[in-house]
Design a protein around this motif. Structure first.
Motif: not given
Length: 113
Positions: A45-55
Motif C-alpha cells: 500500500s503506497l502513500s496517497v500523497d502523490r499526483l494520481v490522474v485518470l487519462d
C-alpha cells in the motif's frame, strides 16, 4: 529494465512513501488478502500523497483522482477512489497514471491485473 528500476525505486523509497499496511482498504480486506488473491507477495500500500490522474484519452485530458488507497503490484497499481477501483501505472516520478475504472469490487479488480 523499467521493471527493475521501478522495483528498486519502490523498495528504496523513503518510509513516508508507503502507507500504513491496511490503511484505506475496504472492510474485511488486509494487505495479506490482497497479496494472496493477486499472487504477488510483494504487493504494498503506497502513500496517497502523490499526483494520481485518470487519462481520459478520448478527451485528451487528465482528470485528477483523490485516492483513498493505492495498491502497488510492481509497476501496476490499483487506485481506490470513492468506492471505485482504477487500474494504473506507477510513473518514474512517483505519480500514478490510471487508464480505466475496473468497477467497485476490489476482488474483481485484482483478478484483472
Amino acid at each position: 529494465m523499467l521493471v527493475a528500476v521501478l522495483n528498486e525505486w519502490l523498495w528504496q523509497a523513503p518510509a513516508w512513501d508507503h502507507a500504513p499496511v491496511n490503511a484505506g482498504l475496504p472492510a474485511g480486506w488486509t494487505i495479506e488478502r490482497v497479496r494472496a488473491l493477486s499472487g504477488d507477495p510483494s504487493a504494498v500500500s503506497l502513500s496517497v500523497d502523490r499526483l494520481v490522474v485518470l487519462d481520459a484519452a478520448a478527451q485528451g485530458d487528465h482528470e485528477p483522482l483523490r485516492p483513498d488507497v493505492i495498491l502497488a503490484f510492481h509497476e501496476l497499481c490499483l487506485v481506490g477512489d470513492d468506492g471505485e477501483w482504477f487500474m494504473g501505472q506507477l510513473d518514474d516520478d512517483g505519480s500514478v497514471i490510471c487508464w480505466a475504472s475496473y468497477g467497485s469490487d476490489l476482488a474483481e479488480a485484482i483478478r484483472s491485473l
